[in-house]
Structures are given as C-alpha cells and as structure tokens.
Design a protein around this motif. Structure first.
Motif, PDB file in Angstrom:
ATOM      1  N   LYS A 154       0.939  -1.244  -0.101  1.00 32.87           N
ATOM      2  CA  LYS A 154       0.058  -0.033  -0.089  1.00 32.87           C
ATOM      3  C   LYS A 154       0.688   1.037   0.070  1.00 32.87           C
ATOM      4  O   LYS A 154       0.463   2.261  -0.568  1.00 32.87           O
ATOM      5  CB  LYS A 154      -0.818  -0.050   1.254  1.00 32.87           C
ATOM      6  CG  LYS A 154      -2.198  -0.728   0.996  1.00 32.87           C
ATOM      7  CD  LYS A 154      -2.919  -0.691   1.926  1.00 32.87           C
ATOM      8  CE  LYS A 154      -4.307  -1.311   1.887  1.00 32.87           C
ATOM      9  NZ  LYS A 154      -5.345  -1.119   3.007  1.00 32.87           N
ATOM     10  N   LEU A 210       2.000   1.794  -3.470  1.00 34.45           N
ATOM     11  CA  LEU A 210       0.866   1.890  -4.673  1.00 34.45           C
ATOM     12  C   LEU A 210       0.962   3.500  -5.098  1.00 34.45           C
ATOM     13  O   LEU A 210       0.938   3.705  -6.324  1.00 34.45           O
ATOM     14  CB  LEU A 210      -0.420   1.644  -4.083  1.00 34.45           C
ATOM     15  CG  LEU A 210      -1.547   1.896  -5.109  1.00 34.45           C
ATOM     16  CD1 LEU A 210      -1.556   0.921  -6.340  1.00 34.45           C
ATOM     17  CD2 LEU A 210      -2.986   1.845  -4.441  1.00 34.45           C
ATOM     18  N   PRO A 211       1.079   4.614  -4.216  1.00 30.48           N
ATOM     19  CA  PRO A 211       0.978   5.999  -4.775  1.00 30.48           C
ATOM     20  C   PRO A 211       2.478   6.089  -5.634  1.00 30.48           C
ATOM     21  O   PRO A 211       2.401   7.064  -6.530  1.00 30.48           O
ATOM     22  CB  PRO A 211       1.042   6.774  -3.556  1.00 30.48           C
ATOM     23  CG  PRO A 211       1.181   5.980  -2.246  1.00 30.48           C
ATOM     24  CD  PRO A 211       1.041   4.479  -2.691  1.00 30.48           C
ATOM     25  N   THR A 234       1.760   4.513  -9.022  1.00 33.68           N
ATOM     26  CA  THR A 234       0.670   5.080  -9.746  1.00 33.68           C
ATOM     27  C   THR A 234       1.116   6.694 -10.337  1.00 33.68           C
ATOM     28  O   THR A 234       0.667   7.073 -11.406  1.00 33.68           O
ATOM     29  CB  THR A 234      -0.627   5.382  -8.714  1.00 33.68           C
ATOM     30  OG1 THR A 234      -0.744   4.139  -8.105  1.00 33.68           O
ATOM     31  CG2 THR A 234      -1.758   5.949  -9.459  1.00 33.68           C
ATOM     32  N   PHE A 235       1.873   7.354  -9.349  1.00 38.88           N
ATOM     33  CA  PHE A 235       2.160   8.774  -9.691  1.00 38.88           C
ATOM     34  C   PHE A 235       3.248   8.802 -10.984  1.00 38.88           C
ATOM     35  O   PHE A 235       3.004   9.344 -11.693  1.00 38.88           O
ATOM     36  CB  PHE A 235       3.059   9.414  -8.451  1.00 38.88           C
ATOM     37  CG  PHE A 235       3.420  10.769  -8.835  1.00 38.88           C
ATOM     38  CD1 PHE A 235       2.570  11.980  -8.834  1.00 38.88           C
ATOM     39  CD2 PHE A 235       4.687  10.918  -9.147  1.00 38.88           C
ATOM     40  CE1 PHE A 235       2.909  13.273  -9.015  1.00 38.88           C
ATOM     41  CE2 PHE A 235       5.144  11.968  -9.535  1.00 38.88           C
ATOM     42  CZ  PHE A 235       4.222  13.304  -9.352  1.00 38.88           C
ATOM     43  N   ILE A 285       1.556   7.966 -14.012  1.00 40.56           N
ATOM     44  CA  ILE A 285       0.828   9.078 -14.494  1.00 40.56           C
ATOM     45  C   ILE A 285       1.857  10.190 -15.048  1.00 40.56           C
ATOM     46  O   ILE A 285       1.498  10.982 -16.127  1.00 40.56           O
ATOM     47  CB  ILE A 285      -0.229   9.879 -13.697  1.00 40.56           C
ATOM     48  CG1 ILE A 285      -0.994   8.651 -13.450  1.00 40.56           C
ATOM     49  CG2 ILE A 285      -0.907  10.957 -13.899  1.00 40.56           C
ATOM     50  CD1 ILE A 285      -1.948   8.928 -12.217  1.00 40.56           C
ATOM     51  N   TYR A 305      -2.280  17.599  -2.455  1.00 37.57           N
ATOM     52  CA  TYR A 305      -1.416  16.274  -1.903  1.00 37.57           C
ATOM     53  C   TYR A 305      -1.424  16.276  -0.544  1.00 37.57           C
ATOM     54  O   TYR A 305      -1.628  15.129  -0.139  1.00 37.57           O
ATOM     55  CB  TYR A 305      -0.212  16.073  -2.661  1.00 37.57           C
ATOM     56  CG  TYR A 305      -0.534  16.204  -4.187  1.00 37.57           C
ATOM     57  CD1 TYR A 305      -1.695  15.898  -4.756  1.00 37.57           C
ATOM     58  CD2 TYR A 305       0.645  16.547  -5.010  1.00 37.57           C
ATOM     59  CE1 TYR A 305      -1.608  15.775  -5.962  1.00 37.57           C
ATOM     60  CE2 TYR A 305       0.547  16.288  -6.395  1.00 37.57           C
ATOM     61  CZ  TYR A 305      -0.682  16.014  -7.069  1.00 37.57           C
ATOM     62  OH  TYR A 305      -0.642  15.803  -8.292  1.00 37.57           O
ATOM     63  N   HIS A 306      -1.327  17.527   0.380  1.00 36.29           N
ATOM     64  CA  HIS A 306      -0.794  17.404   1.539  1.00 36.29           C
ATOM     65  C   HIS A 306      -1.940  16.888   2.548  1.00 36.29           C
ATOM     66  O   HIS A 306      -1.932  16.406   3.694  1.00 36.29           O
ATOM     67  CB  HIS A 306      -0.093  18.659   1.810  1.00 36.29           C
ATOM     68  CG  HIS A 306       0.559  18.642   3.362  1.00 36.29           C
ATOM     69  ND1 HIS A 306       0.966  17.682   4.033  1.00 36.29           N
ATOM     70  CD2 HIS A 306       0.245  19.593   4.540  1.00 36.29           C
ATOM     71  CE1 HIS A 306       1.431  17.994   5.299  1.00 36.29           C
ATOM     72  NE2 HIS A 306       1.077  19.067   5.561  1.00 36.29           N
ATOM     73  N   THR A 319      -3.848  14.586   1.521  1.00 29.47           N
ATOM     74  CA  THR A 319      -4.151  13.073   1.588  1.00 29.47           C
ATOM     75  C   THR A 319      -2.920  12.555   2.464  1.00 29.47           C
ATOM     76  O   THR A 319      -1.803  13.221   2.850  1.00 29.47           O
ATOM     77  CB  THR A 319      -3.978  12.629   0.237  1.00 29.47           C
ATOM     78  OG1 THR A 319      -2.530  12.768  -0.298  1.00 29.47           O
ATOM     79  CG2 THR A 319      -4.773  13.475  -0.724  1.00 29.47           C
ATOM     80  N   PRO A 320      -3.108  11.202   2.551  1.00 28.61           N
ATOM     81  CA  PRO A 320      -1.945  10.559   3.601  1.00 28.61           C
ATOM     82  C   PRO A 320      -0.764  10.394   2.948  1.00 28.61           C
ATOM     83  O   PRO A 320       0.173   9.886   3.680  1.00 28.61           O
ATOM     84  CB  PRO A 320      -2.414   9.167   3.856  1.00 28.61           C
ATOM     85  CG  PRO A 320      -3.808   9.260   3.597  1.00 28.61           C
ATOM     86  CD  PRO A 320      -4.021  10.260   2.473  1.00 28.61           C
ATOM     87  N   ILE A 321      -0.500  10.816   1.593  1.00 29.68           N
ATOM     88  CA  ILE A 321       0.852  10.902   1.034  1.00 29.68           C
ATOM     89  C   ILE A 321       1.821  11.282   2.011  1.00 29.68           C
ATOM     90  O   ILE A 321       1.893  12.529   2.485  1.00 29.68           O
ATOM     91  CB  ILE A 321       0.988  11.270  -0.457  1.00 29.68           C
ATOM     92  CG1 ILE A 321       1.981  10.567  -1.246  1.00 29.68           C
ATOM     93  CG2 ILE A 321       0.815  12.863  -0.458  1.00 29.68           C
ATOM     94  CD1 ILE A 321       2.021  10.883  -2.623  1.00 29.68           C
ATOM     95  N   LYS A 322       3.112  10.568   1.966  1.00 33.37           N
ATOM     96  CA  LYS A 322       4.150  11.342   2.819  1.00 33.37           C
ATOM     97  C   LYS A 322       5.406  11.799   1.600  1.00 33.37           C
ATOM     98  O   LYS A 322       5.320  11.547   0.525  1.00 33.37           O
ATOM     99  CB  LYS A 322       4.950  10.102   3.435  1.00 33.37           C
ATOM    100  CG  LYS A 322       4.084   9.701   4.544  1.00 33.37           C
ATOM    101  CD  LYS A 322       4.548   8.537   5.329  1.00 33.37           C
ATOM    102  CE  LYS A 322       3.413   7.793   6.336  1.00 33.37           C
ATOM    103  NZ  LYS A 322       2.718   6.513   5.636  1.00 33.37           N
ATOM    104  N   TYR A 331       6.171  11.220  -2.291  1.00 35.09           N
ATOM    105  CA  TYR A 331       6.144  11.810  -3.323  1.00 35.09           C
ATOM    106  C   TYR A 331       7.355  11.891  -3.998  1.00 35.09           C
ATOM    107  O   TYR A 331       7.407  12.045  -5.418  1.00 35.09           O
ATOM    108  CB  TYR A 331       5.541  13.210  -2.804  1.00 35.09           C
ATOM    109  CG  TYR A 331       5.432  14.096  -3.839  1.00 35.09           C
ATOM    110  CD1 TYR A 331       4.307  13.888  -4.961  1.00 35.09           C
ATOM    111  CD2 TYR A 331       6.024  15.563  -3.866  1.00 35.09           C
ATOM    112  CE1 TYR A 331       4.195  15.067  -5.971  1.00 35.09           C
ATOM    113  CE2 TYR A 331       5.658  16.367  -4.692  1.00 35.09           C
ATOM    114  CZ  TYR A 331       4.654  15.944  -5.779  1.00 35.09           C
ATOM    115  OH  TYR A 331       4.649  17.009  -6.736  1.00 35.09           O
TER     116      TYR A 331
END
Lengths: 369, 252
Positions: free
Chosen positions: A3, A6-7, A10-11, A14, A211-212, A214-217, A221
C-alpha cells in the motif's frame, strides 16, 4: 508495504504520460540536448582523419622533388589542392581559410649534392598566423617524413626516440569526448531545470498543498518523481545515443548495462538537486535564480562544453567536487574506455556521497505550500 | 443524525503577533451539513485547516470520530475528504488518472468512472482539468475528496464564483453526498446558501463563534428580539427571477 508503494507507482506512471503530452517538456528533455548534439556533432564529428588542405608549389625540376610531390599527394594526411599554382592565389585562399598551408619545394630542391653524393633541400612551409596549430602540426609531420628519408640516406644511430601515440588513431573523435558531456547536460537539464520550474508553479496554484491533505508522505512523493524522471532520463540518453551513433558514428566501447545504471544513478542525484531547490522555493521568483546558480557553474566546470583539463589546476580541483563531474567522467570512461561499473568506483562513490547530502537537504527543506 | 462525530474545544491559532482563531468550541453531529459562516478574515479557513491536520493546533483540542487530530494526523487523513478553497490540479492529466492517483495515496484502487458518475462528469473522464468549467471543476474537486469514502467531508467555500445554476447543482450534489452517510462541514459567506443547505450553522467573527444553531432557530431568535426588516419582504427576489428566466439547466 504494498500500500505504501502504490502511490509511488501510480504517480510515476501518470507523470510519464503527462510528460509526453507536454510539448514544452518534450522540447527541453529531448529536443534541446539534440540541438547541442547536432551543433557539436557538425563541428567535431568529422575529424576522425585530421587532414590538411595544402597547396604544393614545386619549383624544382629534380627527380627527387617529383617523387616527393607524388608522395605528398598520395599521403592521406594531406589533401593537396592542385588548382593552386602560384603563391598569390595560395595566400588568398589561406586568408579565406580554405587552405591550411602552402608547401614550397624551392628551385634546386632535391638535386644531388655532388660533394655528399645524396640529394639535399629545404622545404618551405607557409601558414597563416591565425592557423598556428596547422602550421606546427604540418611542420612536425614533415620533419618526421624527412627523418625517415634522412635515415635512409645517412644511416645514424639514434639513442633516443619519442614514441607518440594518440588515441585518435584508434578512431576516437573529439565528439566522442564531448558526447559524454552532452549526456551529462541532458541529465542536468532534466534534473535541475525541470523540477525548479514545475514545483514552485504547482505550489503557487495549491496543487502540492492539495496532496498534503491526503496521507501521502514526502518520501513517497519524492520516490514517485524520482522513478518517473529516471525512466525519462534513460529514454533521453537513449535518444541521444541513437542519433549520435547513426549520424556521427560515435564510438561506444563499454557495455550498455553499465551506461544505463550510471544514467539512472546520475538522474537520481541531479534530480535531487532540483527537488531540493524546487521543494524549498515558494514561487518561481525564488526558484529560477536558484536553479541558474546551481546549474550554470556545473555546466561550465564539470566538462559539459569543454574538457576540464583545459582549466587551471585549482579550478579542476574545485570542479572535482561538483555532482555533475563524476557523472560525466563516469559516462566518458564507459563510452570511450569501455570500463564497467566496477571500474569506475571513485566516480560512483562521489555520486553516492552527493546523493546522501542532496536528499538530506531536499527532505529537510521541502514545503508543501 | 445524532451522535457527535467532531468535538472542537478552545481551538486557538496565532500567526506572528495576530491571533486569528481565539478559542473556538463546537460539536458536529454525524450525518449533518454543518456550516461555518463569517466575513473574510473571520478565521473560518484556519479553523477548518487545523481540524484537517493541515495546520498545527496552537492550543485546544479537536477530536474526530474519537481520534485526537493533533496526535494522530495520519489516521485523521484516512477518514476525511478535503476540498481546499482553490481547487487546482496538475495539467495534462486525465480526470480518471487524477482520481486513481488520489485513491492510491490512501492505498486504494478505485473505479474512477464510478466516482465521476456521482458528480455527473462521466463524459469528461478523458478530459484534462484545465478544460473544465468552474462548476465542473468544483464537482471534480469534490470527487477527488471522495476517493477514500470519507466519514467527514470538508468543503471550503465550495460555491464561490459559480453562476446560480452551478450553485444549485452543487447544493444538490452536497445533499446527495450527505444522504449517502457522509458528514459535511463547509464554509460559506452566502447566507442564503447556508439557510437552504445547512442543518446547523456557526457564525464566526474576529476568530470567535458568536452564534451557533439551526438557521430557523437563529432567525426566530432574532425576530423574538423585536427585529423587523425595514421593507416588506417580497415573495420573490432577483435570483428567483433569474432562475425563472434562465432555467435550472446547467450551462457548461
């Protein structure tokens, strides 16, 4: 863990697609370095055979002179322009730069000296003062030709001799050397100019701030960006290679795996520079001067456009410690000397050190807004 | 409606020497649309941002679904959706791609088309955000805040700058989201919007909440204090005329 990754993937996926939809991005990443390659390729790509355009004025009627003339015409180092028949015309051509030098075999050249019993003479070489290099080179080539002839006529012992060997003989051109600098430039502009323009612009619009929420660290990123840019960097270097090999016969001595890995490594390091600058800057006003401040010294000191050995020693020492230098040196060692990754340890160590420093800074100064 | 999902107590925020939020206390019930009203600079956005974990809380507490916001911001982020005041997205990126990315930050995979359908943007799936109209962009912005099926959705001035048709359309959307079980906290400075849309409102001024109740109760209180409008209230206003003439159909 899956998990967490995944970001990142995915990032990256894209982000790569996004680049190919952006004409400006494509220009700066792919076309801009190619323009440099075409310019430098056109300037230096054809000099594999150093050849001099010379005019030969044979004013002697001796047999030796005629033979010598033929020898020069047959020699591959010289291109003898046979249209030039007088010193006046030759002078004019030299002024225009279409002729490198005039070789004159004066009257009486090569006639047999009755006392010595062998031919004597003095070749006169006339060159333009602005073309010093051609004159000196031509002079030494002539001397070596005569050294051979002299040795035949008058056998002498030569206790000392000089063995000069240039890599040029093995088929390396100036472009082969400059090419690794151009690859370094490609990676530099991708790594530094890209993020220092894009991140501040995104901050001003509040995109990164979103973005901040969201839980993305930060590390996720960063990793997503590094992944997409490494891929693009590899692609940009591949495009440069294809054009360089097809158009300019650039020599690749090393293996492509080493080259690819070093390219990715270099992209990660230089992208970190852009990430630190762009991640810190609040807006483009702050970012642009910072990007130039970082990139331009590297561009000129790390051997992108001219070899570092032309610089004074203290400057070379300074440039040893720039992150672009080990990348370009490493690329050069792989491309022109056929070294593998294992044989460019110092360069990799220097890049690794920079990677730690740069990313430590990038993480520290990153701002979401 | 009933159980309390958000408890805010004595929240304070100071920027430099200016205290912008001066001890704000309120509760939000699960399943309601809660409005925070107030003039510009009243501290609405800062209050929201502290609850959304976007800004450190100087003092006071916020507890969302039993989780302390200041102590477990990552946990809070997992269960809330946020639409910031200015909705901006990376250009040259398809709406479906953006939704997939936002979902991935929660470790989720979603069907972007399903989410786009909720906000009536299915036919824009392959468009880039820069080609959307103002109303579409706000709807898309809400869509990106729904990817994690949040318990609480924060909307900061969702209808500012929209034409009357788009505003009404957005009100319908916000109601539908509430009906699906999401608690909604929004800010606005359109009183009429608050009156129509919100179950309860808090009125903020100068960093403090000066009134908090249902719109009906607030109006009744005012009237009971003997307030009368100078003019007789008309049975319709200019916006009613505008909507009557131009219809409710979305223009985009």
């Amino acid at each position: 863990m899956k998990k967490q990754l995944l970001p990142i993937f995915t990032f990256a996926k894209i982000d790569i697609r996004r680049l190919f939809r952006d004409k400006v991005g494509i220009f700066f990443v792919f076309v801009f370095p190619l323009i440099f390659l075409l310019v430098f390729g056109g300037l230096f790509g054809q000099d594999r055979d150093i050849s001099f355009n010379i005019a030969l004025l044979n004013q002697s009627e001796s047999e030796f002179a005629a033979e010598f003339e033929q020898q020069l015409i047959d020699n591959e180092i010289f291109t003898v322009n046979e249209d030039v028949t007088s010193l006046d015309i030759a002078q004019e051509d030299m002024n225009r730069g279409s002729l490198d030098a005039v070789v004159t075999l004066p009257e009486g050249f090569g006639e047999i000296d009755p006392e010595a019993g062998f031919p004597r003479g003095n070749v006169e070489i006339l060159y333009d003062r602005g073309n010093e290099q051609a004159g000196v080179t031509l002079g030494s080539i002539m001397e070596s030709i005569f050294a051979d002839i002299n040795a035949e006529l008058v056998p002498v012992e030569t206790p000392f001799s000089v063995a000069v060997e240039a890599t040029e003989i093995e088929g390396l051109t100036t472009l082969d050397y400059i090419f690794s600098g151009l690859l370094g430039f490609t990676i530099l502009s991708l790594g530094v100019f890209g993020p220092t323009t894009v991140f501040p612009r995104m901050k001003e619009k509040g995109i990164i701030r979103r973005y901040h929420t969201t839980p993305i660290k930060v590390w996720q990123y960063f990793a997503g960006n590094v992944l997409s840019n490494s891929f693009v960097g590899l692609l940009a270097v591949a495009v440069m290679f294809i054009v360089a090999v097809l158009l300019f016969n650039v020599n690749m001595r090393g293996d492509y795996l080493s080259l690819a890995i070093l390219t990715i490594f270099g992209t990660i390091v230089l992208f970190g520079v852009g990430l630190a600058a762009g991640g810190w800057a609040k807006n483009e006003m702050q970012a642009a001067p910072l990007a130039n401040l970082v990139a331009f010294p590297m561009m000129f000191l790390s051997g992108v456009f001219f070899p570092r050995f032309l610089m004074p020693e203290w400057l070379q020492t300074v440039s040893d410690f720039l992150p672009l230098t080990p990348l370009i040196d490493g690329l050069r060692l792989i491309i022109t000397e056929g070294r593998t990754l294992l044989e460019i340890g110092p360069e990799l160590a220097m890049l690794g050190g920079w990677m730690i420093i740069i990313y430590a800074i990038a993480f520290k100064v990153f701002r979401w807004e | 409606m009933g159980k309390i999902i958000l408890r805010v107590k004595d929240l304070e925020k100071t920027y430099g020497n200016t205290k912008v939020v001066k001890g704000v206390t309120f509760d939000v019930k699960r399943g309601e649309i809660f409005g925070i009203l107030g003039p510009n600079g009243a501290g609405k956005t800062t209050t929201l941002e502290m609850i959304e974990t976007m800004r450190p809380i100087d003092s006071g507490t916020a507890e969302l679904a039993g989780i302390d916001v200041a102590k477990k911001p990552q946990k809070i982020k997992q269960i809330i959706g946020v639409q910031p005041q200015t909705a901006a997205f990376e250009e040259k990126t398809k709406l479906t791609e953006l939704l997939a990315f936002f979902a991935s930050t929660y470790g989720r995979k979603v069907d972007p088309l399903e989410i786009l359908e909720q906000v009536q943007l299915t036919e824009k799936a392959s468009s880039y955000p820069e080609s959307l109209s103002g109303g579409q962009r706000q709807r898309f912005s809400i869509a990106t805040a729904l990817v994690n099926q949040p318990e609480v959705l924060f909307l900061d001035e969702p209808t500012t700058g929209l034409d009357p048709q788009s505003r009404r359309n957005l009100w319908d959307l916000i109601r539908r989201i509430r009906d699906s079980g999401v608690t909604i906290i929004l800010t606005t400075h359109y009183m009429e919007e608050a009156q129509i849309l919100c179950d309860r409102v808090a009125i903020m001024d100068d960093g403090k909440i000066i009134a908090l109740d249902t719109p009906k109760k607030l109006i009744a209180d005012l009237l009971s204090r003997g307030f009368t409008k100078e003019q007789q209230v008309e049975q319709a206003d200019l916006e009613d005329v505008f909507i009557d003439l131009t219809g409710k159909e979305l223009r985009e």
